[in-house]
Write an enzyme that holds these catalytic residues in place. Structure first.
Site, mmCIF file in Angstrom:
data_model
loop_
_atom_site.group_PDB
_atom_site.id
_atom_site.type_symbol
_atom_site.label_atom_id
_atom_site.label_comp_id
_atom_site.label_asym_id
_atom_site.label_seq_id
_atom_site.Cartn_x
_atom_site.Cartn_y
_atom_site.Cartn_z
ATOM 1 C CG ASN A 129 -11.768 5.984 3.904
ATOM 2 O OD1 ASN A 129 -12.379 5.058 3.950
ATOM 3 N ND2 ASN A 129 -11.984 7.119 3.269
ATOM 4 N N GLY A 138 -5.937 11.075 -2.767
ATOM 5 C CA GLY A 138 -5.750 10.210 -3.767
ATOM 6 C C GLY A 138 -4.865 10.737 -4.651
ATOM 7 C CB SER A 185 -1.648 12.770 -0.999
ATOM 8 O OG SER A 185 -2.397 12.425 -2.024
#
Ligand code: PEP
Length: 259
Positions: A9, A174, A214
């Site tokens: 993504n 993130g 992550s």
């Protein structure tokens, strides 16, 4: 054994030249799919066409990051599923936590989007996942149930066969804080059980459930070796060919050790 899906993504990152360069590196590396592994990249809308030109004929498939639920018409700024199909997309992500929590998409809107994308022949990656405060309050399973219940409302088993669920705990996206293998496995097993009761056990056994949050080359193998983890939705680490390829390599190892 379920085919793993490793999906990148790219979010609102890269420019045309860097997007094409990254896509080219992946297409060069994956002219053929690694056995039992499906590969996907989801670039920003403006780069769908140039990326598609570069990956065409390779094992790397094209997806989009969202779409609107209405057919083409007067909806300024939106992108229709028909347009995604037209430019070569096989998949579309719906319900990503950034769409839910930054852009305010409700479970109901996500459901309308999922239904519209399926009707137009796209495969959907439906993202679900709890926020940190919800996990700390012991509400993880309740949140997943609510997001699945509404997200898959009025979608029968035949259509839902084209849905891949992505478990993405919001606190892991993130942040560099990855879910432990046990946390991921437990949430995935819960989702699979939910699918078994909503549809049927055979459906649930075939369904693919990705982990996102992550994921890096260093932690991917352990996550992907969990029995109910069928791939990864990768944000930051999908922006560099080396790290995305490192995650695919980890998937190959995880599959080999699963026998
Ligand atoms: C994501 O965007 O879906 C995601 C999981 O991001 P990251 O890998 O950067 O945490």
């Amino acid at each position: 054994m379920r085919t793993l899906l490793i999906a990148g993504n790219w979010k609102m990152n890269l420019l045309r030249s860097s997007a094409v360069e990254l896509a080219q590196a992946l297409a060069n590396r994956f002219a053929q799919p690694p056995e039992g592994i499906e590969l996907l990249v989801c670039p920003p809308f403006p780069y769908l066409i140039p990326v598609h030109e570069v990956i065409a004929g390779s094992a790397v498939q094209l997806g989009a990051q969202t779409s609107y639920f209405e057919p083409p018409g007067a909806f300024t700024g939106e992108v229709a599923n028909e347009m995604l199909v037209d430019v070569g997309c096989r998949y579309v992500i719906q319900g990503h936590s950034e769409r839910r929590h930054v852009l305010g998409e409700s479970d109901t809107v996500v459901n309308r989007k999922v239904r519209a994308s399926l009707q137009r022949g796209l495969r959907v990656i439906l993202c679900v996942g709890e926020r940190l405060e919800e996990r700390q309050a012991g509400q993880t399973e309740q949140v997943l149930d609510r997001q699945l219940e509404t997200g898959l409302r009025e979608i029968d088993a035949a259509a839902a066969g084209n849905v891949v669920v992505a478990y993405e705990p919001v606190w892991a996206i993130g942040t560099g804080v990855v879910a432990t293998e046990q946390q991921a496995q437990s949430a995935h097993a819960h989702i699979r059980n939910w699918l078994a009761s909503r549809y049927n056990p055979e459906f649930a056994r075939a369904a693919r459930i990705l982990y996102g949050g992550s994921v890096k080359p260093q932690n991917a193998e352990g996550l992907l070796a969990q029995p109910d983890v069928d791939g990864a939705l990768v944000g930051g680490a999908s922006l560099k060919a080396d790290s995305f390829c490192g995650i695919v390599d980890a998937a190959v190892r995880a599959r080999a050790s699963a026998g």
